[in-house]
Scaffold this motif. Sequence first.
Motif, PDB file in Angstrom:
ATOM      1  N   ARG A 491       0.835  -1.207   0.000  1.00 50.62           N
ATOM      2  CA  ARG A 491       0.000   0.000   0.000  1.00 50.62           C
ATOM      3  C   ARG A 491       0.869   1.256   0.000  1.00 50.62           C
ATOM      4  NH1 ARG A 491      -5.084   0.924   0.938  1.00 50.62           N
ATOM      5  NH2 ARG A 491      -5.412  -1.240   1.581  1.00 50.62           N
ATOM      6  N   GLU A 501      -5.885   6.135  -3.156  1.00 51.35           N
ATOM      7  CA  GLU A 501      -6.358   5.188  -2.142  1.00 51.35           C
ATOM      8  C   GLU A 501      -7.544   4.384  -2.651  1.00 51.35           C
ATOM      9  OE1 GLU A 501      -6.018   3.142   1.104  1.00 51.35           O
ATOM     10  OE2 GLU A 501      -4.889   5.018   1.149  1.00 51.35           O
ATOM     11  N   LEU A 504      -6.901   0.951  -4.413  1.00 51.46           N
ATOM     12  CA  LEU A 504      -6.033  -0.024  -3.758  1.00 51.46           C
ATOM     13  C   LEU A 504      -6.796  -1.007  -2.886  1.00 51.46           C
ATOM     14  CD1 LEU A 504      -3.014   2.256  -2.730  1.00 51.46           C
ATOM     15  CD2 LEU A 504      -3.304   0.870  -4.797  1.00 51.46           C
TER      16      LEU A 504
END
Length: 879
Positions: A491, A501, A504
């Motif tokens: 991440r 974000e 992911l």
Amino acid sequence: MKALRRFTVRAHLPDRLAPLERLSTNLRWSWDKPTQDLFQSIDDALWQDTGGDPVAMLGHVGPERLEQLAADPSFVQRVETLDAELEDYLTRPLWYQQRAAEVSDGNAPAVALPHGIAYFSMEFGVAEVLPNYSGGLGILAGDHLKSASDLGLPLIAVGLHYRSGYFRQSLTADGWQHENYPSLDPQGLPLRLLTGADGEAVLIELTLPDDVTLSARIWIAQVGRIPLLLLDSDIPENDHDVRTVTDRLYGGDQEHRIRQEILAGIGGVRAIRAFTELRGLPGPEVFHMNEGHAGFLGVERIRELIEAGLDFDTALAVVRSSTVFTTHTPVPAGIDRFPLDLVERYFGAGPDGHGSRLLPGVPVDRVLSFGAEDDPAKFNMAHMGLRLAQRANGVSLLHGRVSREMFSELWPGFDAAEVPIGSITNGVHGPTWAAPQWLELGRELLGADDLAQLREPHVWERLQKVDPGHLWWIRGQLREALIDDVRRRLRRSWLERGAAEAELGWIATAFDPNALTIGFARRVPTYKRLTLMLRDPDRLARLLLDDERPLQLIVAGKAHPADDGGKALIQQIVRFADRHDVRHRFAFLPDYDMSMARTLYHGCDVWLNNPLRPLEACGTSGMKSALNGGLNLSIRDGWWDEWFDGENGWEIPTAAGLADDGRRDDLEAAALYDLLEQAVVPKFYDRDGHGVPRRWVEMVRHTLQDLGPKVLASRMVEEYAEKYYFPAARSLRQTIEPVSAGAGDFAEPFGAARELAAYRHRVERSWPRISIEDVDSSGLPDTPLLGSELTLTALVRLDGLRATDVAVQALIGRVDAGATLLDPVTVPMTHTGRTDHGADVFTATMSLPITGPVGYTVRVLPHHRLLSGEAELGLVTLA
């Protein structure tokens, strides 16, 4: 706005917490879990934010929290207990002290136990909080210090403090390596400054060309019992261009590198002298070069002895007797080589023409001769290390053989097998690299907290008592912790590369804590073949994506900042890892360091290594995996060549010798895929009724039992002590002993060294004229039979040397079609007199040792009681 300088301000420790200072600055905490747990309990979030660094954490803890802890009796008791345990560790007799007691009591063979050993290395990987390392050489050096501490050796280590360390690695959006060099404030690290009685920093000084003075202060990192001295040139006393000498590890041009190596070698000896004098310690007797980078330490020691009144050759005899050189390089291209004129400029005469400013009294031509090689324009640091050391070694059995071949030009006339370079196989520090679960199991099996007994192979046999299900449970715990860490790092890396974000979400389920997990992590030079696994990407993808028996692969590593070829290999790996179909099963993790490595070694089921044989000198990453029950899948290179037994992993067949590199890669990659499909994957997923892969677990058990005691750095350091340090100390004491010419004569200091230097002069002068005039084998039977006696007589012209100055040997053994002797037996010949024409007569009688084509020859070698062996001087005359 950016600050001009960053530094750390710490709160005062309350008196009841004062021991936290020593507990945080002695790096023993890096391999002592209870001490780590103590600091983590101060503030768990802060511990995580500082990367598990006690010094950094104490720099952030507020005075309110410290006062709260000082008022907590249970916390204060933990601090006092751990401080007492550290004191006990630092003072109680360990292996070295017990060995000394046995010798002094007459319960062991007499050896010379050195009262000090100096260990020089360009990098040290002790803990991730002290980023003074780039790869395996530094990690090995760090493990050497920790194990020396655990064994109680009186060792002092020397290196450089790099203001920016090596580098932090990140990836660009297209997968290219990007380097960032953080500025490291030594006052925020577990270091303390060496100061004199006046409280001022001790400085060592070197005079460089053009009357430039290079000064350095000395930081001390305390590694258990071992002080690690790190020289730092970034000080106000230096001009700008020399302040940067210690800026980066392995950075800069050749002038920058030679300055670093001069500071490490010459400055390192001066740092040791300052440290031992201030501490009231005896100076070290044995000097160990970990690679050739610090080789100039030998010429500095020669300068010291010349200043004390010895001539150059006598000083050289003293230095050689007490110096050990370890090579880690299996190819000539890996050796540091400088232009000869650059070395001459640094070590030559000053502007007045009256001797070297850097090393007064040391002739530059003698310095240059140490580094001579086949290219007359180059100065070879490994050649200098070998010429200045009476003892040398490679770092595995195979690497020892490779080194003897590679450096055989320094011993012309000798078969490679006779070149005096031995081997000690590297090891790893168990408490640093073994997972806490394995260490706890070890304590349970031992029934004690002290793990020192794990050096004994029979102790590991107690693993037979452990249920297979328990071993599998530990492996599952460690794999699950690895997957959690991989997801966090994935991440962070994707966000750094510009991902949002929102895209992911897939990372939350990436990688499976129950799937076969393979690790590949190391530096990225070409010979390690990072991308061999991608030779057939479709076949690899099928293995990764198998519905019932998937495997997952985690890759990490750094390329040298100047190595665009290595960066291109990383980019290939990253681009494959970015594929939507495999990214949940294949990852490249940037910024490989000790922290990441530890988690990978703990959690990976299989450790992959596929170098070009025989270019891996040792390769200790696979040892660390084995110490955690990981099975190796590797080309037979380095340590794996000598310890693979068919039950502790798998051998990737090698196509070494093929002229076509591409064809070799194709064949070895295909063999890798075949092993995965036909052996590794089925064995991992073949489970019993309780879900345990019993055959796999038995391989894990066997790996731990068989390799556990072998891969430990304590075994390695004991071998260095017994095979190199103790003999070197004995040689030094014999070499420096006074010698008198006769009864009642004054015993001349360093008399033995002067005797050896004179002997060497005499032998080297006479050797070109030594000849073997005739070899008579009249004693050979008419019908030679196995076991029949053969008598040889040789007539040797010694050009004025005495018969006792030489060793004459007969060599007999099988011969090939070209009459080359193969693995001959050496038989000493006895001096029996002289002929009327002045030739010395030597004879030997021997039994014929083998059947088939047999041959013999005779040779003459130097012989002296202070030589480590008859090949030492590289002189031989053959019949």
